[in-house]
Motif scaffolding. Structure first.
Motif, PDB file in Angstrom:
ATOM      1  N   SER A   1       0.758  -1.457  -0.161  1.00 14.73           N
ATOM      2  CA  SER A   1       0.041   0.061  -0.121  1.00 14.73           C
ATOM      3  C   SER A   1       0.633   1.412  -0.192  1.00 14.73           C
ATOM      4  O   SER A   1       0.271   2.527  -0.308  1.00 14.73           O
ATOM      5  CB  SER A   1      -1.058   0.073   1.101  1.00 14.73           C
ATOM      6  N   TYR A   2       2.045   1.071   0.269  1.00 15.79           N
ATOM      7  CA  TYR A   2       2.959   2.235   0.389  1.00 15.79           C
ATOM      8  C   TYR A   2       3.471   2.931  -1.149  1.00 15.79           C
ATOM      9  O   TYR A   2       3.869   2.027  -2.015  1.00 15.79           O
ATOM     10  CB  TYR A   2       4.370   2.192   1.126  1.00 15.79           C
TER      11      TYR A   2
ATOM     12  N   SER B   1       0.359   1.514  -8.501  1.00 13.74           N
ATOM     13  CA  SER B   1       1.176   2.649  -8.011  1.00 13.74           C
ATOM     14  C   SER B   1       1.269   3.900  -8.847  1.00 13.74           C
ATOM     15  O   SER B   1       0.890   5.111  -8.282  1.00 13.74           O
ATOM     16  CB  SER B   1       2.716   2.077  -7.645  1.00 13.74           C
TER      17      SER B   1
END
Length: 384
Positions: free
Chosen positions: A14-15, A60
């Motif tokens: 999730s980063y 992303s």
């Protein structure tokens, strides 16, 4: 205090890091296609397909794109709201998906008494009432069209028809897919309204995976916690089929290898930590699989493991393997002729070793345990 991690969360899926290496061009292309300079005019949503294999940075990059556009819009007095929906995780029905979209902009639950069309209209009305402009991002759309009886593609590509003559307040709709052939599952009307705007995300190369691992390690790990040879070995594993450049797999390998190193009280990640973690990712390679190897395969795999256990590198040259094979045969008093090239090929096909030119690597670990098991199995095999 951890000897391995400075911030473990910076290796999580999730980063989103500050820099997305080797995806700057794709983000620029998406920015250009969306034409955010036209925010003050009547908006007609652009429909864009983002295509690429697993771990190629699609999600992303699109989330990063949303943040960039959100900030650029604020700078000129507009409020853009990225609306990200994972179609694999958030439901397959039109009602569930449109309900999720409403909740992300209105922070309230859509009534179950409404039809899917009414919920979608509620979404557009909410945008207009709150003076919001949405950037809709639909992830895993290829999964969705395979599983759903009614897809959301037609609805989201014709949003302008919900407010005839006016703007629906949607900057664009991005459909993220792994399979470039997903549009073959659509009917002619859906294909026509979708259009042909595509941004391709190719798999990362070995060198690119190494660069990404170095960058992410600098954020997530303590200095000196992962030497370059460890990152290179992880990259080698990530670029071989079936992963073929999956950077998400590479980052997971770095994370779990770090966790293992931490559990063992080490101050840095070793090649053997990576082997151990990778061995657990292989599809059920177990003791029974090793038992079923021929005596030649067992002896050669054992020799490779022994040779690697005495060096820091993830690979040995085939000449070193030949020397160790002779030593192993003598130590175990095994009289068998091993056709090295043919046996290596069989071990590679079984996912137990990696062959890179004249270099040989073992994909299971830890090596100490593998050596012990193989010695026992080899001696038992000779006695039988």
């Amino acid at each position: 205090m951890s000897k391995i991690f400075a911030d473990k969360g910076k290796l999580s899926p999730s980063y989103i890091p500050e820099k997305l290496l080797y995806r700057e061009a794709q983000i620029r292309t998406l920015m250009s296609l969306l034409e955010i300079e036209g925010l003050g005019k009547s908006l007609y949503p652009k429909c864009i397909q983002v295509i690429g294999p697993t771990g190629s940075g699609k999600t992303s990059s699109c989330i990063k794109l949303g943040k960039i556009i959100e900030q650029k819009a604020l700078d000129v007095g507009f409020n853009v709201k990225p609306v990200y929906v994972n179609l694999r995780l958030e439901g397959t029905s039109r009602f569930t998906i449109f309900k999720s979209m409403v909740e992300k902009v209105a922070f309230e639950v859509a009534s179950r008494s409404l039809s899917p069309d009414e919920v979608l209209k509620q979404f557009i009305e909410t945008l207009r009432a709150r003076r919001l402009v949405a950037l809709i991002i639909m992830d895993e759309v290829d999964f969705h069209v395979r599983k759903s009886k009614e897809t959301i593609v037609y609805d989201l590509t014709r949003l302008s028809e919900l407010v005839t003559g006016e703007s629906p307040n949607v900057l664009g709709v991005i459909f993220i897919a792994r399979d470039p052939n997903w549009i073959k599952l659509l009917d002619p009307a859906e294909k026509s309204s979708l259009g042909n705007l595509r941004v391709m995300f190719p798999p990362y190369s070995r060198e690119q995976v190494i660069d990404i691992l170095e960058y992410r390690a600098s954020e997530a790990l303590m200095p000196g916690a992962a030497y370059r040879d460890v990152l290179e070995f992880i990259a080698d594993l990530a670029v071989q089929p079936p992963r073929s450049g999956d950077v998400r797999f590479a980052l997971d390998m770095l994370l779990y290898s770090g966790v293992l190193a931490e559990e063992e009280g080490c101050n840095h990640i070793t090649i053997d930590h990576v082997r151990s973690v990778y061995g657990k990712t292989l599809d059920a390679i177990s003791l029974s699989d090793l038992e079923e190897l021929t005596i030649e395969e067992k002896v050669l795999l054992l020799s490779a493991a022994k040779a690697l256990s005495s060096v820091a590198s993830p690979y040995i040259d085939i000449s070193e393997l030949r020397k160790q094979l002779n030593i192993t045969l003598e130590e175990l008093q095994v009289k068998v002729k091993v056709p090295i090239d043919r046996t290596l090929k069989k071990l590679s096909e079984k996912g137990l070793i990696e062959i890179s030119g004249k270099n040989i690597g073992v994909l299971m670990g830890p090596l100490s345990k593998l050596i012990s098991v193989l010695e026992d199995l080899t001696l038992r095999g000779v006695k039988n």
